[in-house]
Design an enzyme around this catalytic site. Structure first.
Site, PDB file in Angstrom:
ATOM      1  N   ARG A  67       2.510  -6.555   9.554  1.00  6.90           N
ATOM      2  CA  ARG A  67       2.040  -5.459  10.156  1.00  6.90           C
ATOM      3  C   ARG A  67       2.186  -5.196  11.404  1.00  6.90           C
ATOM      4  O   ARG A  67       2.349  -4.167  12.082  1.00  6.90           O
ATOM      5  CB  ARG A  67       0.253  -5.581  10.005  1.00  6.90           C
ATOM      6  CG  ARG A  67      -0.248  -5.275   8.734  1.00  6.90           C
ATOM      7  CD  ARG A  67      -1.761  -5.888   8.412  1.00  6.90           C
ATOM      8  NE  ARG A  67      -2.477  -5.741   7.307  1.00  6.90           N
ATOM      9  CZ  ARG A  67      -3.572  -6.057   7.023  1.00  6.90           C
ATOM     10  NH1 ARG A  67      -3.989  -7.205   7.605  1.00  6.90           N
ATOM     11  NH2 ARG A  67      -4.000  -5.850   5.869  1.00  6.90           N
ATOM     12  N   GLU A 124      -9.990 -10.215  -7.439  1.00 11.31           N
ATOM     13  CA  GLU A 124      -9.072  -9.211  -7.159  1.00 11.31           C
ATOM     14  C   GLU A 124      -8.010  -8.985  -8.359  1.00 11.31           C
ATOM     15  O   GLU A 124      -7.760  -8.073  -8.910  1.00 11.31           O
ATOM     16  CB  GLU A 124      -8.582  -9.165  -5.847  1.00 11.31           C
ATOM     17  CG  GLU A 124      -9.603  -8.802  -4.744  1.00 11.31           C
ATOM     18  CD  GLU A 124      -9.084  -9.030  -3.262  1.00 11.31           C
ATOM     19  OE1 GLU A 124      -9.837  -8.742  -2.489  1.00 11.31           O
ATOM     20  OE2 GLU A 124      -7.796  -9.162  -3.173  1.00 11.31           O
ATOM     21  N   THR A 129      -5.570  -7.281  11.042  1.00 11.32           N
ATOM     22  CA  THR A 129      -5.562  -6.009  10.342  1.00 11.32           C
ATOM     23  C   THR A 129      -5.206  -4.828  10.938  1.00 11.32           C
ATOM     24  O   THR A 129      -4.302  -3.921  10.110  1.00 11.32           O
ATOM     25  CB  THR A 129      -7.081  -5.591  10.197  1.00 11.32           C
ATOM     26  OG1 THR A 129      -7.648  -6.983   9.513  1.00 11.32           O
ATOM     27  CG2 THR A 129      -7.299  -4.468   9.383  1.00 11.32           C
ATOM     28  N   PHE A 142     -15.262   3.614   8.177  1.00 10.94           N
ATOM     29  CA  PHE A 142     -13.898   3.683   7.608  1.00 10.94           C
ATOM     30  C   PHE A 142     -13.584   3.867   6.162  1.00 10.94           C
ATOM     31  O   PHE A 142     -12.485   3.883   5.692  1.00 10.94           O
ATOM     32  CB  PHE A 142     -13.079   2.501   8.280  1.00 10.94           C
ATOM     33  CG  PHE A 142     -13.307   1.219   7.715  1.00 10.94           C
ATOM     34  CD1 PHE A 142     -12.765   0.675   6.643  1.00 10.94           C
ATOM     35  CD2 PHE A 142     -14.077   0.331   8.485  1.00 10.94           C
ATOM     36  CE1 PHE A 142     -12.895  -0.496   6.400  1.00 10.94           C
ATOM     37  CE2 PHE A 142     -14.302  -0.842   8.075  1.00 10.94           C
ATOM     38  CZ  PHE A 142     -13.786  -1.243   6.975  1.00 10.94           C
ATOM     39  N   LYS A 168       0.922  -1.277   0.094  1.00 14.51           N
ATOM     40  CA  LYS A 168       0.100   0.085   0.100  1.00 14.51           C
ATOM     41  C   LYS A 168       0.984   1.186  -0.045  1.00 14.51           C
ATOM     42  O   LYS A 168       2.003   1.258   0.133  1.00 14.51           O
ATOM     43  CB  LYS A 168      -0.895  -0.134   1.159  1.00 14.51           C
ATOM     44  CG  LYS A 168      -1.914  -1.078   1.294  1.00 14.51           C
ATOM     45  CD  LYS A 168      -2.770  -1.151   2.412  1.00 14.51           C
ATOM     46  CE  LYS A 168      -3.959  -2.257   2.253  1.00 14.51           C
ATOM     47  NZ  LYS A 168      -4.751  -2.174   3.546  1.00 14.51           N
ATOM     48  N   TYR A 196     -12.639  -2.331  -3.050  1.00 13.22           N
ATOM     49  CA  TYR A 196     -13.224  -2.399  -1.678  1.00 13.22           C
ATOM     50  C   TYR A 196     -14.683  -2.189  -1.642  1.00 13.22           C
ATOM     51  O   TYR A 196     -15.469  -1.739  -0.306  1.00 13.22           O
ATOM     52  CB  TYR A 196     -12.901  -0.901  -0.702  1.00 13.22           C
ATOM     53  CG  TYR A 196     -11.063  -1.409  -0.362  1.00 13.22           C
ATOM     54  CD1 TYR A 196     -10.832  -2.659   0.284  1.00 13.22           C
ATOM     55  CD2 TYR A 196      -9.904  -0.692  -0.687  1.00 13.22           C
ATOM     56  CE1 TYR A 196      -9.735  -2.916   0.675  1.00 13.22           C
ATOM     57  CE2 TYR A 196      -8.845  -0.982  -0.469  1.00 13.22           C
ATOM     58  CZ  TYR A 196      -8.610  -1.973   0.470  1.00 13.22           C
ATOM     59  OH  TYR A 196      -7.303  -2.302   0.916  1.00 13.22           O
ATOM     60  N   HIS A 232      -2.114  -5.165   1.718  1.00 12.92           N
ATOM     61  CA  HIS A 232      -3.227  -5.817   1.277  1.00 12.92           C
ATOM     62  C   HIS A 232      -2.836  -7.396   0.968  1.00 12.92           C
ATOM     63  O   HIS A 232      -2.100  -7.722   0.075  1.00 12.92           O
ATOM     64  CB  HIS A 232      -4.175  -5.150   0.149  1.00 12.92           C
ATOM     65  CG  HIS A 232      -5.444  -6.012  -0.101  1.00 12.92           C
ATOM     66  ND1 HIS A 232      -6.381  -6.195   0.485  1.00 12.92           N
ATOM     67  CD2 HIS A 232      -5.442  -7.048  -1.152  1.00 12.92           C
ATOM     68  CE1 HIS A 232      -7.318  -6.935  -0.250  1.00 12.92           C
ATOM     69  NE2 HIS A 232      -6.528  -7.685  -1.253  1.00 12.92           N
ATOM     70  N   ASN A 238      -1.984   0.177   7.172  1.00 11.86           N
ATOM     71  CA  ASN A 238      -1.344  -1.160   7.633  1.00 11.86           C
ATOM     72  C   ASN A 238      -0.518  -1.908   6.536  1.00 11.86           C
ATOM     73  O   ASN A 238      -0.431  -2.982   6.610  1.00 11.86           O
ATOM     74  CB  ASN A 238      -2.520  -2.216   8.051  1.00 11.86           C
ATOM     75  CG  ASN A 238      -3.572  -2.251   6.955  1.00 11.86           C
ATOM     76  OD1 ASN A 238      -3.291  -1.815   5.850  1.00 11.86           O
ATOM     77  ND2 ASN A 238      -4.649  -2.907   7.269  1.00 11.86           N
TER      78      ASN A 238
HETATM   79  O1  CDP Z   1      -6.811  -5.742   5.049  1.00 14.85           O
HETATM   80  P1  CDP Z   1      -8.019  -6.749   5.923  1.00 14.85           P
HETATM   81  O2  CDP Z   1      -8.567  -7.822   5.081  1.00 14.85           O
HETATM   82  O3  CDP Z   1      -6.926  -7.392   7.152  1.00 14.85           O
HETATM   83  O4  CDP Z   1      -8.873  -5.894   6.585  1.00 14.85           O
HETATM   84  P2  CDP Z   1     -10.345  -5.674   6.164  1.00 14.85           P
HETATM   85  O5  CDP Z   1     -11.424  -5.557   7.163  1.00 14.85           O
HETATM   86  O6  CDP Z   1     -10.729  -6.097   4.677  1.00 14.85           O
HETATM   87  O7  CDP Z   1     -10.124  -3.894   5.702  1.00 14.85           O
HETATM   88  C1  CDP Z   1      -9.779  -3.365   4.761  1.00 14.85           C
HETATM   89  C2  CDP Z   1      -8.743  -2.280   5.059  1.00 14.85           C
HETATM   90  O8  CDP Z   1      -9.753  -1.351   5.487  1.00 14.85           O
HETATM   91  C3  CDP Z   1      -7.707  -2.599   6.008  1.00 14.85           C
HETATM   92  O9  CDP Z   1      -6.684  -3.337   5.708  1.00 14.85           O
HETATM   93  C4  CDP Z   1      -7.443  -1.175   6.760  1.00 14.85           C
HETATM   94  O10 CDP Z   1      -6.658  -0.427   5.880  1.00 14.85           O
HETATM   95  C5  CDP Z   1      -8.867  -0.283   6.521  1.00 14.85           C
HETATM   96  N1  CDP Z   1      -9.568  -0.499   7.710  1.00 14.85           N
HETATM   97  C6  CDP Z   1      -9.729   0.673   8.343  1.00 14.85           C
HETATM   98  O11 CDP Z   1      -9.323   1.505   8.204  1.00 14.85           O
HETATM   99  N2  CDP Z   1     -10.602   0.740   9.747  1.00 14.85           N
HETATM  100  C7  CDP Z   1     -11.116  -0.441  10.080  1.00 14.85           C
HETATM  101  N3  CDP Z   1     -11.798  -0.605  11.043  1.00 14.85           N
HETATM  102  C8  CDP Z   1     -11.057  -1.772   9.380  1.00 14.85           C
HETATM  103  C9  CDP Z   1     -10.169  -1.700   8.048  1.00 14.85           C
HETATM  104 MG    MG Z   2      -9.916  -7.707   3.631  1.00 20.04          MG
END
Ligand code: CDP
Ligand code: MG
Length: 153
Positions: free
Chosen positions: A102, A126, A91, A57, A9, A49, A115, A112
């Site tokens: 991370r 994707e 995450t 968020f 990222k 997304y 991805h 973080n």
């Molecule tokens: O990336 P990952 O699959 O671990 O998490 P996700 O739940 O699919 O969320 C996608 C991305 O959104 C995360 O990697 C974070 O960058 C962001 N995010 C956030 O900013 N705040 C949250 N409460 C959850 C996710």
């Molecule tokens: Mg995800």
């Protein structure tokens, strides 16, 4: 071989962590099947997304992922989705275990670093957002006979 979509990222690029993160994937014995350096457009970010649309968020996430260039790649290997998710860690940086990407390089909720697709089916969806068929490179790594046992991977 199973495939996954990995994105380094904008914070990983800006913090000059591309090499260190890639090294971890190389050390694990994974094969790079495609790779590019690009800036994700807003429409592409919104498609990627889509599942998070409406969450609190979401606007910040779209802002973040489009804020600077990224490295996008397809990695291939046995159980690659589960393996890379484990290597990435939870995450949020402040919850991710030490030893994970991370967990070792960040402490933020949104920023973080990386991805990774969360299931083989999601990965295929994707991958098709970022790569055409002719951008995928088919080949075998020379150490595969020594790192991947064919019968039971
Ligand atoms: O990336 P990952 O699959 O671990 O998490 P996700 O739940 O699919 O969320 C996608 C991305 O959104 C995360 O990697 C974070 O960058 C962001 N995010 C956030 O900013 N705040 C949250 N409460 C959850 C996710
Ligand atoms: Mg995800």
């Amino acid at each position: 071989m199973e495939q996954t979509l990995i994105i380094l990222k904008p914070d990983a690029v800006q913090r000059r962590l591309i090499g260190k993160i890639l090294q971890r994937f190389e050390d694990k014995g994974l094969r790079i099947a495609a790779m590019k350096f690009m800036r994700i457009s807003r429409p592409l970010a919104e498609r990627h997304y889509e599942v998070h649309k409406g969450k609190p968020f979401y606007p910040g996430l779209i802002e973040y992922i489009t804020s600077g260039p990224v490295i996008v790649m397809v990695l291939a290997g046995p159980q690659i989705v589960a393996v890379t998710r484990k290597m990435m860690g939870k995450t949020f940086g402040f919850e991710a275990e030490p030893g994970t990407i991370r967990g070792d390089f960040g402490i933020s909720r949104t920023l973080n670093l990386v991805h990774g697709s969360d299931a083989p089916e999601t990965a295929q969806k994707e991958i098709s957002l970022y790569f055409s068929k002719d951008e995928m490179v088919e080949f075998a790594m020379c150490d595969e006979p020594w790192s991947i046992q064919k019968e039971n991977v």
